[in-house]
Structures are given as structure tokens and as C-alpha cells.
Enzyme design. Structure first.
Site, PDB file in Angstrom:
ATOM      1  N   TYR A  56     -38.869  31.534  16.028  1.00 41.30           N
ATOM      2  CA  TYR A  56     -37.570  30.851  15.931  1.00 41.30           C
ATOM      3  C   TYR A  56     -37.711  29.488  15.243  1.00 41.30           C
ATOM      4  CZ  TYR A  56     -34.863  34.441  18.089  1.00 41.30           C
ATOM      5  OH  TYR A  56     -34.226  35.646  18.286  1.00 41.30           O
TER       6      TYR A  56
ATOM      7  N   ARG B 294     -37.716  30.208  11.625  1.00 42.78           N
ATOM      8  CA  ARG B 294     -36.359  30.459  11.131  1.00 42.78           C
ATOM      9  C   ARG B 294     -35.545  29.161  11.082  1.00 42.78           C
ATOM     10  NH1 ARG B 294     -33.544  35.190  14.131  1.00 42.78           N
ATOM     11  NH2 ARG B 294     -32.001  34.868  12.482  1.00 42.78           N
TER      12      ARG B 294
ATOM     13  N   ASN C 185     -23.898  35.258  12.887  1.00 43.63           N
ATOM     14  CA  ASN C 185     -25.006  34.405  12.448  1.00 43.63           C
ATOM     15  C   ASN C 185     -25.259  33.275  13.439  1.00 43.63           C
ATOM     16  OD1 ASN C 185     -24.877  36.086  10.271  1.00 43.63           O
ATOM     17  ND2 ASN C 185     -23.883  34.600   8.923  1.00 43.63           N
TER      18      ASN C 185
ATOM     19  N   ASP D  31     -26.979  30.580  12.385  1.00 41.21           N
ATOM     20  CA  ASP D  31     -27.488  29.531  11.481  1.00 41.21           C
ATOM     21  C   ASP D  31     -26.594  28.295  11.375  1.00 41.21           C
ATOM     22  OD1 ASP D  31     -26.663  31.689   8.647  1.00 41.21           O
ATOM     23  OD2 ASP D  31     -25.385  30.279   9.777  1.00 41.21           O
TER      24      ASP D  31
ATOM     25  N   HIS E 159     -23.458  35.724  18.556  1.00 38.42           N
ATOM     26  CA  HIS E 159     -24.887  35.888  18.863  1.00 38.42           C
ATOM     27  C   HIS E 159     -25.576  34.551  19.116  1.00 38.42           C
ATOM     28  CE1 HIS E 159     -24.651  39.992  16.622  1.00 38.42           C
ATOM     29  NE2 HIS E 159     -24.162  40.063  17.831  1.00 38.42           N
TER      30      HIS E 159
ATOM     31  N   CYS F 149     -38.271  23.019  31.261  1.00 41.48           N
ATOM     32  CA  CYS F 149     -37.145  22.248  31.817  1.00 41.48           C
ATOM     33  C   CYS F 149     -37.681  21.358  32.937  1.00 41.48           C
ATOM     34  CB  CYS F 149     -36.126  23.241  32.378  1.00 41.48           C
ATOM     35  SG  CYS F 149     -34.781  22.498  33.306  1.00 41.48           S
TER      36      CYS F 149
ATOM     37  N   ALA G  69     -20.730  37.561  -1.763  1.00 38.81           N
ATOM     38  CA  ALA G  69     -19.682  36.795  -1.083  1.00 38.81           C
ATOM     39  C   ALA G  69     -19.478  35.437  -1.746  1.00 38.81           C
ATOM     40  CB  ALA G  69     -20.060  36.612   0.389  1.00 38.81           C
TER      41      ALA G  69
HETATM   42  N1  APR Z   1     -22.908  38.929  -0.274  1.00 32.63           N
HETATM   43  C1  APR Z   1     -22.301  39.893   0.487  1.00 32.63           C
HETATM   44  N2  APR Z   1     -23.000  40.787   1.260  1.00 32.63           N
HETATM   45  C2  APR Z   1     -24.350  40.704   1.222  1.00 32.63           C
HETATM   46  C3  APR Z   1     -25.052  39.747   0.425  1.00 32.63           C
HETATM   47  C4  APR Z   1     -24.252  38.831  -0.348  1.00 32.63           C
HETATM   48  N3  APR Z   1     -24.810  37.901  -1.124  1.00 32.63           N
HETATM   49  N4  APR Z   1     -26.398  39.937   0.600  1.00 32.63           N
HETATM   50  C5  APR Z   1     -26.533  40.966   1.486  1.00 32.63           C
HETATM   51  N5  APR Z   1     -25.310  41.429   1.858  1.00 32.63           N
HETATM   52  C6  APR Z   1     -24.991  42.479   2.837  1.00 32.63           C
HETATM   53  C7  APR Z   1     -25.963  43.652   2.902  1.00 32.63           C
HETATM   54  O1  APR Z   1     -25.602  44.670   1.980  1.00 32.63           O
HETATM   55  C8  APR Z   1     -25.778  44.120   4.351  1.00 32.63           C
HETATM   56  O2  APR Z   1     -24.705  45.057   4.451  1.00 32.63           O
HETATM   57  O3  APR Z   1     -25.062  41.871   4.115  1.00 32.63           O
HETATM   58  C9  APR Z   1     -25.379  42.845   5.098  1.00 32.63           C
HETATM   59  C10 APR Z   1     -26.448  42.262   6.028  1.00 32.63           C
HETATM   60  O4  APR Z   1     -26.634  43.179   7.063  1.00 32.63           O
HETATM   61  P1  APR Z   1     -27.745  42.930   8.188  1.00 32.63           P
HETATM   62  O5  APR Z   1     -28.984  42.454   7.561  1.00 32.63           O
HETATM   63  O6  APR Z   1     -27.785  44.178   9.003  1.00 32.63           O
HETATM   64  O7  APR Z   1     -27.170  41.707   9.030  1.00 32.63           O
HETATM   65  P2  APR Z   1     -25.995  41.702  10.105  1.00 32.63           P
HETATM   66  O8  APR Z   1     -24.995  42.766   9.845  1.00 32.63           O
HETATM   67  O9  APR Z   1     -25.520  40.321  10.202  1.00 32.63           O
HETATM   68  O10 APR Z   1     -26.818  42.067  11.454  1.00 32.63           O
HETATM   69  C11 APR Z   1     -26.142  42.078  12.668  1.00 32.63           C
HETATM   70  O11 APR Z   1     -28.201  42.325  13.849  1.00 32.63           O
HETATM   71  O12 APR Z   1     -30.398  41.811  13.867  1.00 32.63           O
HETATM   72  C12 APR Z   1     -29.215  41.566  14.484  1.00 32.63           C
HETATM   73  O13 APR Z   1     -28.524  39.671  15.717  1.00 32.63           O
HETATM   74  C13 APR Z   1     -28.810  40.110  14.420  1.00 32.63           C
HETATM   75  O14 APR Z   1     -26.618  39.165  14.010  1.00 32.63           O
HETATM   76  C14 APR Z   1     -27.537  40.132  13.570  1.00 32.63           C
HETATM   77  C15 APR Z   1     -27.032  41.542  13.768  1.00 32.63           C
END
Ligand code: APR
Length: 257
Positions: free
Chosen positions: A78, A81, A113, A115, A130, A158, A241
Site C-alpha cells: 500500500y 501504491r 478508486n 486514490d 472502496h 494504535c 476518458a
Molecule cells: N479510459 C477509459 N477506460 C479505461 C482507460 C482509459 N484511459 N484505461 C483502462 N480503461 C478501462 C479498462 O478497459 C477496464 O474496463 O478501465 C477498466 C478498469 O477495470 P479494472 O482494472 O477491473 O478496475 P475496476 O473496474 O475499477 O476494478 C474494480 O476491483 O480490484 C478491485 O477494489 C478494486 O476498485 C477495484 C475493483
């Protein structure tokens, strides 16, 4: 209707008149975001080509038993990250969402996210499903420690003696009730529900897309590729995005003139 905007020049029409008309009628907008919106800030996603979970095993890093087995290792990950996140900044996608707050009655960000980039981009109305990597708490007495933690003597403890952990939701854990309930309410009351940069495979978060759809919201996907929920979307924009969301802001502004 699917529109590949990734290489096309900014065409108002490219966003589709139907979508823009629907957007101009919309008062309550939700942005449901995932790791993909932070990819252009240099933060790796979880799945997909260079996804974190292709290299590391979530069961060894992102669950409570793993933390109790080896808190040092989990904290090293962590902190790694956190360093990447602190060296990154909100991108044009985050900033576009923040800008939308001034263009619509109500804009809500529901993010998976941890972040903190939506907040750093100036978004106000945020639900963090999350958790947030900037917060930490004691596993015994739940005292929160949001200042920089000291790792000089190993894993921080703690004052009650309990181990301190990051305030992030690990696999097998419940989402924070207030955040999930607030997100659900925003989803079902929304006129338009954007699904941005998420593979929509992790539940119960991804269930919000279906809840919004059932409630009659107009579902718009923004992703570089199709996902699990593409088939239930009214509109999908394929591309980054950080390129597509600013185009939508520009179109709304020119529409408002
Ligand atoms: N713009 C738009 N979409 C994008 C871009 C971008 N620049 N880059 C990647 N992606 C898309 C990918 O195609 C994918 O569908 O973002 C998505 C990311 O998916 P994941 O990596 O699965 O992340 P997420 O959906 O946020 O995961 C959900 O899983 O691991 C756990 O807790 C963690 O919050 C997270 C949860």
C-alpha cells in the site's frame, strides 16, 4: 448506439444528437468510476493488459487474513501504491467531471478508486465505495490515523496496541454502509448515469449500474473497450476518458450558449 471517438476529431455530432439532447434535459448526473479513469494519471488498473492482478495475487495482498498473516508485506504494497498516487495528479477526465458540477443541478461521483484524485480535481459530492488510501484506522478500536504513519519501528500500532490498517475495502469485506446507501440513492434518482473506466465485474459496486437502469436512468459507458455492462447501456463511447469527458463538457458549454 456505440461511437468510437478515440481517433475521431472532436465532432459535436460524434457525441450523437440523441445523447446531447438527453444530457441537456438531465438535472441529476452520476459518474460511476473505476481504475480506468486514473490510468491516464499513471496509476495502473487491476485487470486488462498491464493490470495489477495479472502480476500480484489479491488473496495475498487485499484481504484481512493476508494482512493478519503478514501486515508488513501488505503495508509495503500500500505504501508503494500511495507513492505512485502522490506522484500522480488528476487528469483531464477527473477535471472534466469536476467541471460538470457547474453545468448541472446535481453531479455525484461514485468511485471504486481509493486514490483521492476526484477530490484533488475539485469534485465535491463523492461517495468512496472502496475507501481511501489517505485514511487509516486501528483494527481494534477503529481510531482513525490520517496523518503520515511512521514505519520506523515496523507496522504502526494504535495507542491501544492494535495494528493500524489502510481504510480500504478488501475482498470479502462489506462496503461502508453510508457510502453504498448514498450511492444507491444517487443512482436510482439520476437522470443520466455515466460508467467510466470500470470493467464492472466487482459487486456490489457494479450492481449500481443495474439499479440505475431499472430506475430509468440513461446509462452511458466511457471505456477503451466493451465490458460486462455494455449490453445494458443506452450509449457507449469507446476511447480514453481523458479525451471523451472533456469533449462532453465542451459540447454542453456550446449547447448552453
Ligand atoms: N479510459 C477509459 N477506460 C479505461 C482507460 C482509459 N484511459 N484505461 C483502462 N480503461 C478501462 C479498462 O478497459 C477496464 O474496463 O478501465 C477498466 C478498469 O477495470 P479494472 O482494472 O477491473 O478496475 P475496476 O473496474 O475499477 O476494478 C474494480 O476491483 O480490484 C478491485 O477494489 C478494486 O476498485 C477495484 C475493483
Amino acid at each position: 448506439m456505440n461511437s468510437d471517438l478515440s481517433n475521431s476529431p472532436p465532432l459535436r455530432g460524434g457525441l450523437g444528437e440523441a445523447f446531447l439532447d438527453k444530457l441537456s434535459e438531465s438535472k441529476k448526473i452520476v459518474f460511476f468510476t473505476g481504475a480506468g479513469i486514473s490510468a491516464e494519471s499513471g496509476i495502473p488498473t487491476f485487470r486488462g493488459k498491464d493490470g495489477i492482478w495479472n502480476k500480484l495475487r489479491p488473496e495475498e495482498l487485499a484481504n484481512f487474513n493476508a494482512f493478519m498473516r503478514n501486515p508488513q508485506m501488505v503495508w509495503e504494497w500500500y505504501n508503494h501504491r500511495k507513492k505512485i498516487i502522490h506522484e500522480s495528479k488528476p487528469n483531464t477526465g477527473h477535471l472534466a467531471i469536476s467541471e460538470m458540477q457547474d453545468l448541472f443541478d446535481e453531479v455525484t461521483v461514485v468511485t471504486q478508486n481509493i486514490d483521492n484524485l476526484h477530490r484533488r480535481a475539485g469534485s465535491k459530492n463523492i461517495f468512496e465505495l472502496h475507501g481511501n488510501i489517505e485514511r487509516n484506522f486501528c483494527i481494534n478500536c477503529r481510531t482513525f490515523y490520517n496523518e503520515e504513519l511512521d514505519f520506523a519501528n515496523g507496522v504502526p500500532k494504535c495507542k491501544c496496541g492494535g495494528l493500524i490498517r489502510p481504510d480500504v475495502v478488501w475482498f470479502g469485506e462489506y462496503l461502508p454502509e453510508d457510502q453504498f446507501e448514498g450511492s444507491e440513492k444517487a443512482a436510482v434518482l439520476s437522470d443520466m448515469f455515466f460508467v467510466v473506466g470500470t470493467s464492472a465485474v466487482v459487486y456490489p459496486a457494479a450492481g449500481l449500474v443495474h439499479a440505475a437502469k431499472r430506475a430509468g436512468s440513461f446509462i452511458v459507458e466511457v471505456n477503451i473497450e466493451p465490458t460486462e455492462i455494455s449490453s445494458i447501456c443506452h450509449e457507449s463511447f469507446w476511447g480514453e476518458a481523458g479525451k471523451i469527458l472533456p469533449e462532453i463538457v465542451k459540447a454542453v458549454k456550446s449547447n448552453n450558449r
